[in-house]
Write a protein that holds these residues in place. Structure first.
Motif, PDB file in Angstrom:
ATOM      1  N   TYR A  31      52.733  41.520  63.417  1.00 26.69           N
ATOM      2  CA  TYR A  31      51.519  41.784  64.183  1.00 26.69           C
ATOM      3  C   TYR A  31      51.833  42.640  65.404  1.00 26.69           C
ATOM      4  CZ  TYR A  31      49.415  37.992  61.474  1.00 26.69           C
ATOM      5  OH  TYR A  31      48.951  37.209  60.457  1.00 26.69           O
TER       6      TYR A  31
ATOM      7  N   THR B 110      59.756  44.878  60.083  1.00 25.84           N
ATOM      8  CA  THR B 110      58.889  44.215  59.103  1.00 25.84           C
ATOM      9  C   THR B 110      59.672  43.782  57.873  1.00 25.84           C
ATOM     10  OG1 THR B 110      58.271  46.363  58.144  1.00 25.84           O
ATOM     11  CG2 THR B 110      56.828  45.460  59.841  1.00 25.84           C
TER      12      THR B 110
ATOM     13  N   ARG C 243      63.497  38.849  57.733  1.00 30.10           N
ATOM     14  CA  ARG C 243      62.897  37.530  57.534  1.00 30.10           C
ATOM     15  C   ARG C 243      62.301  37.056  58.864  1.00 30.10           C
ATOM     16  NH1 ARG C 243      67.860  35.824  55.041  1.00 30.10           N
ATOM     17  NH2 ARG C 243      67.952  34.058  56.491  1.00 30.10           N
ATOM     18  N   PRO C 244      61.046  36.647  58.876  1.00 26.24           N
ATOM     19  CA  PRO C 244      60.397  36.270  60.137  1.00 26.24           C
ATOM     20  C   PRO C 244      61.158  35.217  60.925  1.00 26.24           C
ATOM     21  CG  PRO C 244      58.779  36.443  58.394  1.00 26.24           C
ATOM     22  CD  PRO C 244      60.122  36.580  57.740  1.00 26.24           C
ATOM     23  N   GLU C 245      61.797  34.273  60.221  1.00 26.12           N
ATOM     24  CA  GLU C 245      62.502  33.199  60.931  1.00 26.12           C
ATOM     25  C   GLU C 245      63.749  33.697  61.659  1.00 26.12           C
ATOM     26  OE1 GLU C 245      63.924  33.000  56.588  1.00 26.12           O
ATOM     27  OE2 GLU C 245      62.059  33.386  57.691  1.00 26.12           O
TER      28      GLU C 245
ATOM     29  N   GLU D 182      59.794  34.984  68.708  1.00 27.28           N
ATOM     30  CA  GLU D 182      58.331  34.969  68.709  1.00 27.28           C
ATOM     31  C   GLU D 182      57.744  36.335  69.050  1.00 27.28           C
ATOM     32  OE1 GLU D 182      55.605  31.355  68.801  1.00 27.28           O
ATOM     33  OE2 GLU D 182      57.012  32.286  67.449  1.00 27.28           O
TER      34      GLU D 182
ATOM     35  N   SER E  73      54.937  40.658  67.010  1.00 28.00           N
ATOM     36  CA  SER E  73      55.291  39.277  66.685  1.00 28.00           C
ATOM     37  C   SER E  73      55.282  39.086  65.176  1.00 28.00           C
ATOM     38  CB  SER E  73      54.327  38.279  67.314  1.00 28.00           C
ATOM     39  OG  SER E  73      54.649  36.951  66.902  1.00 28.00           O
ATOM     40  N   PRO E  74      56.303  38.424  64.640  1.00 26.28           N
ATOM     41  CA  PRO E  74      56.306  38.156  63.195  1.00 26.28           C
ATOM     42  C   PRO E  74      55.445  36.968  62.805  1.00 26.28           C
ATOM     43  CG  PRO E  74      58.288  37.278  64.198  1.00 26.28           C
ATOM     44  CD  PRO E  74      57.550  37.993  65.292  1.00 26.28           C
ATOM     45  N   ARG E  75      54.981  36.204  63.783  1.00 26.29           N
ATOM     46  CA  ARG E  75      54.266  34.965  63.471  1.00 26.29           C
ATOM     47  C   ARG E  75      52.933  34.815  64.189  1.00 26.29           C
ATOM     48  NH1 ARG E  75      59.509  33.908  63.641  1.00 26.29           N
ATOM     49  NH2 ARG E  75      59.583  33.397  65.846  1.00 26.29           N
ATOM     50  N   VAL E  76      52.854  35.226  65.442  1.00 25.16           N
ATOM     51  CA  VAL E  76      51.637  35.026  66.228  1.00 25.16           C
ATOM     52  C   VAL E  76      50.648  36.160  65.928  1.00 25.16           C
ATOM     53  CG1 VAL E  76      50.663  34.748  68.527  1.00 25.16           C
ATOM     54  CG2 VAL E  76      52.987  33.937  68.042  1.00 25.16           C
TER      55      VAL E  76
ATOM     56  N   ARG F  70      47.850  44.414  62.316  1.00 30.50           N
ATOM     57  CA  ARG F  70      48.947  43.955  61.474  1.00 30.50           C
ATOM     58  C   ARG F  70      49.577  45.161  60.780  1.00 30.50           C
ATOM     59  NH1 ARG F  70      47.416  39.570  57.103  1.00 30.50           N
ATOM     60  NH2 ARG F  70      46.227  41.362  56.360  1.00 30.50           N
TER      61      ARG F  70
END
Length: 336
Positions: A2, A140, A143-145, A149, A184-187, A192
């Motif tokens: 994002y 992108t 891996r998001p993990e 944040e 952010s990969p998660r928020v 996007r």
């Protein structure tokens, strides 16, 4: 991935076409506008310094500059952080890259992080003018993990310091600028990144160069043809990907932002790819070629512009030779 916010900064000193005429470059505003469509550019250098030296010594230019790369990058980053509603302490990784770093080491991103007081890893990932979309491509793909944040991407290009102001072919092009993006990969954020592209042709490495201590050089006509062809291919590829997933949409629904090399190049891509006038955004006519900061800087200047629509394609090219692109889709209410 994002995109939460973008920021930009351009130093206040202006290099107008009239200023370049007064330097005795054997050029005119009519000649410049006809060939590259640029009216003005920003520079970190004092104008009197350019009048006196025409920037013959790139080492002296670094000392004469009114802003360091770290300072201009930090200013763009502060705008992005403010727009995102975040603090420097929220950033867990800084990624930098551009055409003309202040130093070989440390990484430019370290200097920007130091200015902002960010206590986090900072690395450079650069492919010259195509750096921003290249950075998006790699981020992108992670891996998001494995990512924090929030990630700050900073592109600083104060390249007027490496321009020979006795060479009109280079002097009319370059301007200084910096951009910054908060990802952010998660928020979830406003946009996007749904698709990216990255390609290259290292056999063209000699065609655009800035030596360690020396002036910018390029094979102008060859590079322009390359930029038009590859920018158009990348735009059509990403636009086709979006239209295939959104059957009710058409080309008129997608905003195009290309590499801000010169306006005539961008207009050629626009015509070839049949981009409606209202869907082509640029700032090169008043900012000059700001390298890696060009395309993200345009989007930053239109950050609150509702007419962007729901999809934006960034298509950029750079030394290497490298070309890359990114498809951004607006995150609509209720969209995961």
């Amino acid at each position: 991935m994002y995109l939460h916010a973008l920021g930009h900064f351009h130093p206040p000193n202006l290099l107008t076409n009239r200023f370049l005429e007064e330097l005795g470059l054997e050029t005119s505003e009519a000649w410049i506008l006809e060939r590259v469509g640029i009216r003005s550019r920003h520079t970190v250098l004092p104008l009197e310094y350019l009048r006196e030296t025409r920037n013959r010594d790139v080492r002296a230019a670094q000392e004469a500059a009114l802003f360091s790369n770290a300072e201009t990058g930090a200013r763009a980053a502060r705008m992005a952080l403010e727009r995102a509603g975040l603090k420097p302490s929220d950033i867990g990784l800084v990624v930098g890259g551009g055409c003309s770093p202040d130093e070989c080491i440390p990484a430019e991103s370290n200097r920007v992080a130091e200015k902002l007081g960010i206590d986090a890893p900072a690395v450079d990932l650069q492919s010259a003018c195509s750096s921003f979309c290249t950075q998006l491509h790699f981020l992108t793909g992670m891996r998001p993990e494995r990512l924090p944040e929030y990630v700050l991407v900073v592109n600083v290009d104060n390249s007027t310091r490496v321009v020979d102001y006795s060479d009109r072919s280079s002097a009319v092009l370059w301007g200084d600028g910096s951009s910054a993006a908060v990802l952010s990969p998660r928020v979830p954020g406003r946009w996007r990144v749904t698709e990216t592209r990255l390609a290259g042709d290292p056999s063209g490495a000699e065609k655009v160069r800035v030596p360690r201590v020396g002036h910018f050089t390029q094979h102008g006509a060859e590079v322009q043809k390359f930029a038009i062809r590859r920018s158009g291919e990348t735009l059509l590829d990403l636009r086709g990907h979006y239209l295939a997933r959104h059957p009710g949409k058409g080309p008129e629904d997608i905003t195009f932002i290309g590499h801000q090399a010169n306006l005539r190049m961008l207009e050629s891509v626009q015509r070839r790819c049949e981009v409606p006038e209202a869907r082509h955004l640029y700032n090169v006519h008043v900012r000059g070629n700001t390298g890696a900061a060009g395309a993200p800087g345009v989007l930053s200047e239109h950050w609150d512009d509702a007419s962007l629509g729901d999809a934006v394609v960034l298509s950029v090219v750079g030394s290497g030779l490298t070309w890359s692109g990114a498809l951004l889709e607006r995150v609509l209410p209720g969209t995961p």
